[in-house]
Structure formats: structure tokens, C-alpha cells
Design an enzyme around this catalytic site. Structure first.
Site, PDB file in Angstrom:
ATOM      1  N   ASP A 226     -83.804 -79.035  -5.583  1.00  0.00           N
ATOM      2  CA  ASP A 226     -84.882 -78.702  -6.761  1.00  0.00           C
ATOM      3  C   ASP A 226     -84.063 -77.576  -7.849  1.00  0.00           C
ATOM      4  O   ASP A 226     -83.002 -77.409  -7.482  1.00  0.00           O
ATOM      5  CB  ASP A 226     -85.963 -78.061  -6.430  1.00  0.00           C
TER       6      ASP A 226
ATOM      7  N   ASP B  19     -83.662 -74.464  -8.166  1.00  0.00           N
ATOM      8  CA  ASP B  19     -83.132 -73.384  -7.547  1.00  0.00           C
ATOM      9  C   ASP B  19     -82.323 -73.657  -6.528  1.00  0.00           C
ATOM     10  O   ASP B  19     -81.814 -72.717  -5.827  1.00  0.00           O
ATOM     11  CB  ASP B  19     -83.891 -72.172  -7.703  1.00  0.00           C
TER      12      ASP B  19
ATOM     13  N   SER C  80     -88.164 -72.087  -9.757  1.00  0.00           N
ATOM     14  CA  SER C  80     -87.973 -73.189  -8.684  1.00  0.00           C
ATOM     15  C   SER C  80     -87.978 -74.497  -9.522  1.00  0.00           C
ATOM     16  O   SER C  80     -87.081 -74.810 -10.020  1.00  0.00           O
ATOM     17  CB  SER C  80     -88.740 -72.909  -7.629  1.00  0.00           C
TER      18      SER C  80
ATOM     19  N   ASP D 119     -83.127 -74.066  -3.161  1.00  0.00           N
ATOM     20  CA  ASP D 119     -83.774 -73.705  -2.004  1.00  0.00           C
ATOM     21  C   ASP D 119     -84.645 -74.675  -1.179  1.00  0.00           C
ATOM     22  O   ASP D 119     -85.199 -74.367  -0.167  1.00  0.00           O
ATOM     23  CB  ASP D 119     -84.552 -72.230  -2.237  1.00  0.00           C
TER      24      ASP D 119
END
Length: 447
Positions: free
Chosen positions: A242, A244, A103, A246
Site C-alpha cells: 500500500d 506507505d 497509508s 506497511d
């Protein structure tokens, strides 16, 4: 059954250091494969996505080896956002989805997240059962039943179409100049493509991943680059994702940043006015600002709080029948559209409100006056238990006594990093600084 490896969002840690080693990924793949292939049939499949970290190649190969050893067929998506894995797991009728990502963490870290066949993240119970299989060992498939692996080259485009379908069909972004910061991460191609196809004049930053620059001085945790780009280009709005994709932060035309609480307040009001906010409530974590709760109450809406972690937000949403939730950090969950937080879809919802209202971003990003909030982190070594210290417990009690009736204090271990997070809210900023400082000092002394 207790979990040891899994945190609030899968397994995470420094690459090539336990538990994030190739050997553990291989064993974990075999355990997950056996868990999802308990009936021993040969029709099972798993989709694997990853972000742009250098170590993603290692974990992708190790997981594939473990999964195929139990007879699972593996479909490799290459770099795609985390929400794309949730969507494609369900869309492609897979039994399991895996996202390789840490992440917003630096490139040295990596993580492994699991999605069930419904596209939602696995429950604590399912993760505990997979851990148990690691301890007992996994019986491999017979040679004739070993799984196959293949690349799926259009996964990103399938996800792009899903994202665009959430934007009102009668709207376009013609004439809107949008800065999108992809954090040199998983959405470095997806986000600019979607925005361009919807008509925006796109100014992309953070779209040159090299394996080691994910989240480095860019993205939702470092929005300064996007803010400077907005001002330099005279852009209308900025979308910061960010690593990833999400989570998201929205920036207005001056470069000012709006966090997830402000975006959730905007969406809750809009959806309530349209009669589509289910249950008359927004689901958020204990970290969300007290100002958000007061704002919702003033608008006859409720705030349902959960532990930290978007998976717990989603669990509460599904249990209560709600369709909007998220975290202050920028995870915005809209179960009408996605099974997990989706930064790009959330960003499009904000752009849609700009088009619908005809207002600039600066008129939309400040939905409520936040209560003064202070968060400080203390890093500790694995094996240490600073919160069990008598002096730390005493400092916490003293801080709670000072805040009684005037604010709140939240102390917790991070589920993704070796950090103790000390957060407080209070209208009196002098008291706020004092109570946080006293607790942080006690924790630092304990570590």
C-alpha cells in the site's frame, strides 16, 4: 485522558481541512517536541519520513518548524516506508519518529503517525498527553537553543539492508519472476531494489509517483493491475504494497489474491514447526476470518483477538510475549524483525517459503477455507452519530439474534475514515446477506 484528534493510527484527514492543516501540524510538532524534550537538554532529535503525497511537503515543513521551535533537531528521511521510520528512530537513537502518510487512503488525505524512541507507535496515553499540550500551549525554546534540520540521504539504504537481513542468508531468488506493485507510494524505490539485490527478476508497477496517484488503481487495495501484469508476463508471484508499505497482499501465478489472514496462517504454521512461534499463538484483530481461528485450533495453536488497528495488535504481542500478529488487511507484524507492520518483509517471508518448499505460490496462498464474510461501509458526516440511533440499535440486535450460534456480527466506526463498517460472518450466505443489508439500511437511514 481522552483523545480527540488521534484515531487508531495517528491523526488523519483531508489535506488543508481541519485537523490536517499546516497550522495544526506546526502546533502538533511543537507539542510533540515539548513532550519529548521535557528535560530541556539540547541532545534531542526526531526523524521524519513521508510517502509520496503532494501535501507531504507542506506537513514536513510545518512539523519541522514546530519541532525546531522547541529545540528538537530534525532529521529528514524523504520518502521511505512507515516501518523504515520505526527502524531508523531506534537505530539512529532518536527520541521521536514521525511518518507523514495516510497509508491506503487516496492522495487528498494525509496523516501523521508518531513513534517512540523504541521504534514502536506511541500509546493512547502518550498521544493524549500531546493533545493536552496543544490546548495549554507550548513554551518555545530560547533563540540560542532552536533546533537544526538536515537531510539524511542514506536512510532508505539503511532500511534496505535491514529488510534483506530478514531473508535467509543461504537463499536467493534467482530464476523467480516477481511482480511488485508499490502503489506509487513510499516503497517505489525500496521494494524493487531489495528484490533485485536478492536475485529476483523484478517486474515493478506503481513506481511512478507524481504526488496525486498514490494508491490510485494500484497497490494492495486495488490488486487488479498486479494480477494482470502477472498473467501478461508469466510471473511466479506478486507482492502488492500500500501507499506507505506497511501492509501487503500476495498474488499467486494466476493472479489470485491472498489476504493477510492466509499469509498469517502460513507463517504461523511454519514458525510453529520450527519452534520459533512464541506463546503458541497468533495475534489478530476482530476482523480476521473465523476460518483462521478454526484453522489454528486444528493445529493446536491459538488466536488472540484485539481491537482493529495494528498498534493494538503490537500492544497485545508485547504484553503477551508473542512474535507474530497482524490484520486481514495485510498488516503483518513480526516483532523479531520490525516494530510495526512491514509489507516488504512479510512478502519476503512468503518468497522464502516458496524457495524452501519448492511449491508454486498457488499451493501456498490458500491455507484454510474462509468462512463466508461480508463487509459493507456507510459513509457519514463529521458530527453525526448514527450508531446511537434507536432504529440502528434495534437492527443490530435483530441481526445478532439471527446469527446467534451460527456466525458473528461486528459493527464499528473506522479509525481512519468517516465510515461505519458493518461486517458479518455466517455459513449460510443468504442469512449473511440479509443481516448485513438490514443493518446497512438502518445506518444509511440514520445518516
Amino acid at each position: 485522558m481522552a483523545r480527540k484528534l488521534f484515531g487508531t493510527d495517528g491523526i488523519r484527514g483531508k489535506a488543508n481541512v481541519f485537523p490536517m492543516t499546516a497550522d495544526m501540524a506546526l502546533r502538533l510538532g511543537a507539542a510533540a517536541g515539548r513532550y519529548f524534550r521535557r528535560d530541556r537538554s539540547t541532545a534531542h532529535r526526531v526523524v521524519i519520513g513521508k510517502d509520496t503525497r503532494l501535501s507531504g511537503y507542506m506537513f514536513e515543513n510545518a512539523l519541522t518548524a514546530g519541532l525546531t521551535s522547541t529545540g528538537m533537531n530534525v532529521l529528514l528521511l524523504s520518502p521511505v516506508p512507515t516501518p523504515a521510520v520505526g527502524f531508523l528512530t531506534q537505530s539512529m537513537r532518536a527520541d521521536l519518529g514521525i511518518m507523514i502518510s495516510a497509508s491506503h487512503n487516496p492522495h487528498e488525505d494525509n496523516g501523521i503517525k508518531f513513534f517512540g524512541p523504541d521504534g514502536f507507535k506511541l500509546s493512547d496515553e502518550a498521544e493524549a498527553e500531546i493533545e493536552a499540550l496543544l490546548d495549554t500551549g507550548v513554551e518555545p525554546a530560547q533563540a540560542t537553543n532552536i533546533g537544526r534540520a538536515k537531510h539524511i540521504y542514506d536512510g532508505r539504504f539503511r532500511y534496505n539492508e535491514r529488510v534483506k537481513s530478514t531473508f535467509p542468508r543461504e537463499m536467493r531468488l534467482d530464476g523467480m519472476k516477481v511482480v511488485v506493485d508499490c502503489a506509487n507510494g513510499a516503497a517505489y524505490r525500496t521494494a524493487p531494489e531489495v528484490l533485485w539485490e536478492l536475485g529476483a527478476d523484478v517486474i515493478p508497477v506503481g513506481v511512478s509517483p507524481d504526488g496525486t496517484n498514490i494508491n490510485k488503481d494500484c497497490g494492495s487495495t486495488h490488486p487488479r493491475l498486479a494480477a494482470e501484469t502477472i498473467v501478461a508476463h508469466g510471473a511466479d508471484v506478486g507482492i502488492c504494497l500500500d501507499g506507505d508499505a506497511d501492509r501487503v497482499m500476495i498474488l499467486d501465478e494466476t493472479g489470485a489474491v491472498a489476504d493477510g489472514d492466509q499469509l498469517m496462517a502460513l507463517l504461523a504454521a511454519r514458525w510453529a514447526a520450527e519452534g520459533v512461534l512464541k506463546g503458541g499463538a497468533l495475534v489478530a484483530t476482530v476482523m480476521s476470518n473465523l476460518g483462521l481461528e478454526r484453522h489454528l485450533e486444528d493445529n493446536n495453536l491459538r488466536l488472540e483477538r484485539t481491537p482493529v488497528g495494528d498498534r493494538y495488535v503490537v500492544e497485545a504481542m508485547r504484553k503477551g510475549g508473542y512474535n507474530l500478529g497482524g490484520e486481514q488487511s495485510g498488516h503483518i507484524v513480526m516483532t523479531d524483525y520490525a516494530t510495526t507492520g512491514d509489507g516488504l518483509i512479510a512478502g519476503l517471508q512468503f518468497l522464502a517459503e516458496m524457495v524452501r518448499s519448492g511449491k508454486p505460490a498457488s499451493a501456498l496462498v490458500q491455507q484454510f477455507e474462509p468462512c463466508p464474510q461480508l463487509l459493507q461501509n456507510v459513509r457519514f458526516d463529521l458530527g453525526q452519530t448514527p450508531l446511537e440511533s434507536a432504529k440502528v440499535q434495534s437492527a443490530i440486535k435483530d441481526a445478532e439474534d439471527r446469527l446467534n450460534g451460527h456466525g458473528r456480527l461486528l459493527i464499528r466506526k473506522s479509525g481512519t475514515e468517516p465510515l461505519i463498517r458493518v461486517m458479518a460472518e455466517c455459513e449460510d450466505e443468504d442469512v449473511l446477506r440479509d443481516v448485513v443489508s438490514s443493518v446497512v439500511s438502518a445506518v444509511e437511514a440514520a445518516v
